[in-house]
Design an enzyme around this catalytic site. Structure first.
Site, PDB file in Angstrom:
ATOM      1  N   PHE A   1       0.828  -1.200   0.000  1.00 45.21           N
ATOM      2  CA  PHE A   1       0.000   0.000   0.000  1.00 45.21           C
ATOM      3  C   PHE A   1       0.863   1.252   0.000  1.00 45.21           C
ATOM      4  O   PHE A   1       0.417   2.332  -0.353  1.00 45.21           O
ATOM      5  CB  PHE A   1      -0.915  -0.079   1.250  1.00 45.21           C
ATOM      6  CG  PHE A   1      -1.030   1.135   2.107  1.00 45.21           C
ATOM      7  CD1 PHE A   1      -2.197   1.884   2.104  1.00 45.21           C
ATOM      8  CD2 PHE A   1      -0.008   1.520   2.953  1.00 45.21           C
ATOM      9  CE1 PHE A   1      -2.335   2.991   2.921  1.00 45.21           C
ATOM     10  CE2 PHE A   1      -0.131   2.632   3.768  1.00 45.21           C
ATOM     11  CZ  PHE A   1      -1.306   3.370   3.747  1.00 45.21           C
TER      12      PHE A   1
ATOM     13  N   LYS B   1      11.385  -7.376   9.112  1.00 44.29           N
ATOM     14  CA  LYS B   1      11.303  -6.439  10.230  1.00 44.29           C
ATOM     15  C   LYS B   1      12.263  -6.781  11.372  1.00 44.29           C
ATOM     16  O   LYS B   1      12.678  -5.886  12.118  1.00 44.29           O
ATOM     17  CB  LYS B   1       9.866  -6.366  10.754  1.00 44.29           C
ATOM     18  CG  LYS B   1       8.898  -5.766   9.754  1.00 44.29           C
ATOM     19  CD  LYS B   1       7.489  -5.674  10.311  1.00 44.29           C
ATOM     20  CE  LYS B   1       6.533  -5.105   9.275  1.00 44.29           C
ATOM     21  NZ  LYS B   1       5.164  -4.924   9.800  1.00 44.29           N
TER      22      LYS B   1
ATOM     23  N   GLU C   1      14.606   3.834  21.318  1.00 49.46           N
ATOM     24  CA  GLU C   1      14.489   3.092  22.578  1.00 49.46           C
ATOM     25  C   GLU C   1      13.282   2.140  22.584  1.00 49.46           C
ATOM     26  O   GLU C   1      13.378   0.980  22.967  1.00 49.46           O
ATOM     27  CB  GLU C   1      14.379   4.075  23.750  1.00 49.46           C
ATOM     28  CG  GLU C   1      14.371   3.404  25.102  1.00 49.46           C
ATOM     29  CD  GLU C   1      14.359   4.397  26.255  1.00 49.46           C
ATOM     30  OE1 GLU C   1      14.060   3.986  27.384  1.00 49.46           O
ATOM     31  OE2 GLU C   1      14.634   5.592  26.013  1.00 49.46           O
TER      32      GLU C   1
ATOM     33  N   ASP D   1       4.744   0.624  13.446  1.00 48.41           N
ATOM     34  CA  ASP D   1       3.623  -0.313  13.570  1.00 48.41           C
ATOM     35  C   ASP D   1       3.006  -0.182  14.962  1.00 48.41           C
ATOM     36  O   ASP D   1       1.788  -0.223  15.123  1.00 48.41           O
ATOM     37  CB  ASP D   1       4.095  -1.761  13.382  1.00 48.41           C
ATOM     38  CG  ASP D   1       4.246  -2.155  11.927  1.00 48.41           C
ATOM     39  OD1 ASP D   1       3.646  -1.483  11.069  1.00 48.41           O
ATOM     40  OD2 ASP D   1       4.954  -3.135  11.645  1.00 48.41           O
TER      41      ASP D   1
ATOM     42  N   GLY E   1       5.566 -13.115  14.238  1.00 46.29           N
ATOM     43  CA  GLY E   1       6.543 -12.369  13.437  1.00 46.29           C
ATOM     44  C   GLY E   1       6.756 -10.955  13.948  1.00 46.29           C
ATOM     45  O   GLY E   1       6.338 -10.590  15.048  1.00 46.29           O
TER      46      GLY E   1
ATOM     47  N   ALA F   1       5.432  -8.052  13.171  1.00 44.18           N
ATOM     48  CA  ALA F   1       4.251  -7.247  13.486  1.00 44.18           C
ATOM     49  C   ALA F   1       3.680  -7.626  14.845  1.00 44.18           C
ATOM     50  O   ALA F   1       3.173  -6.770  15.579  1.00 44.18           O
ATOM     51  CB  ALA F   1       3.193  -7.430  12.399  1.00 44.18           C
TER      52      ALA F   1
ATOM     53  N   TYR G   1      -5.114  -5.682   5.232  1.00 42.48           N
ATOM     54  CA  TYR G   1      -5.962  -4.581   4.771  1.00 42.48           C
ATOM     55  C   TYR G   1      -6.453  -4.762   3.340  1.00 42.48           C
ATOM     56  O   TYR G   1      -7.284  -3.987   2.858  1.00 42.48           O
ATOM     57  CB  TYR G   1      -5.204  -3.250   4.878  1.00 42.48           C
ATOM     58  CG  TYR G   1      -3.905  -3.233   4.098  1.00 42.48           C
ATOM     59  CD1 TYR G   1      -3.859  -2.809   2.772  1.00 42.48           C
ATOM     60  CD2 TYR G   1      -2.730  -3.664   4.684  1.00 42.48           C
ATOM     61  CE1 TYR G   1      -2.686  -2.809   2.059  1.00 42.48           C
ATOM     62  CE2 TYR G   1      -1.544  -3.669   3.984  1.00 42.48           C
ATOM     63  CZ  TYR G   1      -1.523  -3.238   2.673  1.00 42.48           C
ATOM     64  OH  TYR G   1      -0.346  -3.244   1.965  1.00 42.48           O
TER      65      TYR G   1
ATOM     66  N   GLY H   1      -6.660  -3.597   8.902  1.00 45.87           N
ATOM     67  CA  GLY H   1      -5.458  -2.853   9.257  1.00 45.87           C
ATOM     68  C   GLY H   1      -5.222  -1.578   8.478  1.00 45.87           C
ATOM     69  O   GLY H   1      -4.137  -0.985   8.587  1.00 45.87           O
TER      70      GLY H   1
END
Length: 245
Positions: A15, A65, A77, A101, A126, A128, A207, A228
């Site tokens: 997206f 990620k 941090e 996220d 994972g 996310a 999404y 999402g």
């Protein structure tokens, strides 16, 4: 020309490029471009940056990620605590990792639930899921991780099927897996759908499509469901703020 982009694999579902190109056009930002970099390995980011020294910011999506953390010179941090990076700011050759996220999910979930704090099941483990976990902690919402494999900090989908009390106790279900994403729209996490009720909430980070198979299963039972898309917008805007800080 200022350059930004997205790394991941595959990027057919992305997206980000459409969103940022439309943002640049709508806001009259004429000196920026946004590109997609579909790479087979997270370390290929080094080659991308070497060939495009003008890049100032990179978004990171599945499956990199966690892998890109090793490439960072510094970590925000909060991002360090989460253990996943989805936004990189590049300045004077230094790469700093952030996790927007977390910002997007937290700021989308909280208004949706209002004053309610249902216990949550997080589907998937994972990158996310790590942001979701931190957001739920900060919102004081109790949660369990659900995965295909057993671990001391998580239960399995088989556990859900064999113990109906779990689904009765944990009324918020957060899908952080890619199951159900276009074009494989029939994909769905292996939870006992027959145990969904009108009291359940499903927040699906997918999404596209706008209504996933998991969301439909909850809505049919009279429950509430959210995709999402709002989270994506909020995390994209947070990334833009970081890149322009």
């Amino acid at each position: 020309m200022r350059k930004f982009g997205l790394i991941g694999h595959p990027l057919t579902h992305s997206f980000s490029k459409k969103y940022f190109i439309e943002k640049f056009d709508k806001e009259g930002i004429k000196d920026c471009t946004y590109e997609l970099y579909d790479i087979p390995n997270a370390r290929d980011l080094e080659e991308i940056l070497s060939e495009n020294p003008e890049i100032e910011g990179i978004n990171v999506t599945i499956p990199y990620k966690e892998d890109v953390i090793a490439l960072m010179d510094d970590l925000d941090e909060a991002c360090e605590e989460i253990g996943a990076v989805n936004c990189i700011h590049i300045q004077d050759g230094m790469l700093t990792g952030y996790n927007t996220d977390y910002i997007g999910f937290k700021n989308s979930l909280s208004p949706w639930l209002g004053s309610l704090k249902p216990k949550a099941l997080i589907l998937g483990t994972g990158g996310a899921s790590k942001a979701v976990k931190q957001a739920l902690k900060d919102l004081d919402i109790e949660f369990l991780n659900v995965s295909r494999s057993e671990d001391e900090d998580q239960i399995t989908y088989e556990d859900l099927a064999s113990d109906p009390e779990i689904m009765k106790t944990y009324m918020l279900i957060v899908n952080t897996t890619p199951l159900g994403t276009f074009p494989k729209v029939d994909g769905i996490p292996a939870i006992p759908l027959e145990q969904l009720t009108s009291d359940h909430f499903v927040y699906d980070l997918v999404y596209n499509p706008s209504e996933t198979s998991l969301m439909k299963a909850c809505l049919v039972k009279g429950g509430k469901a959210k995709n999402g898309h709002e989270m994506l917008i909020l995390q994209a805007e947070a990334a833009w703020e970081i890149w322009n800080s």
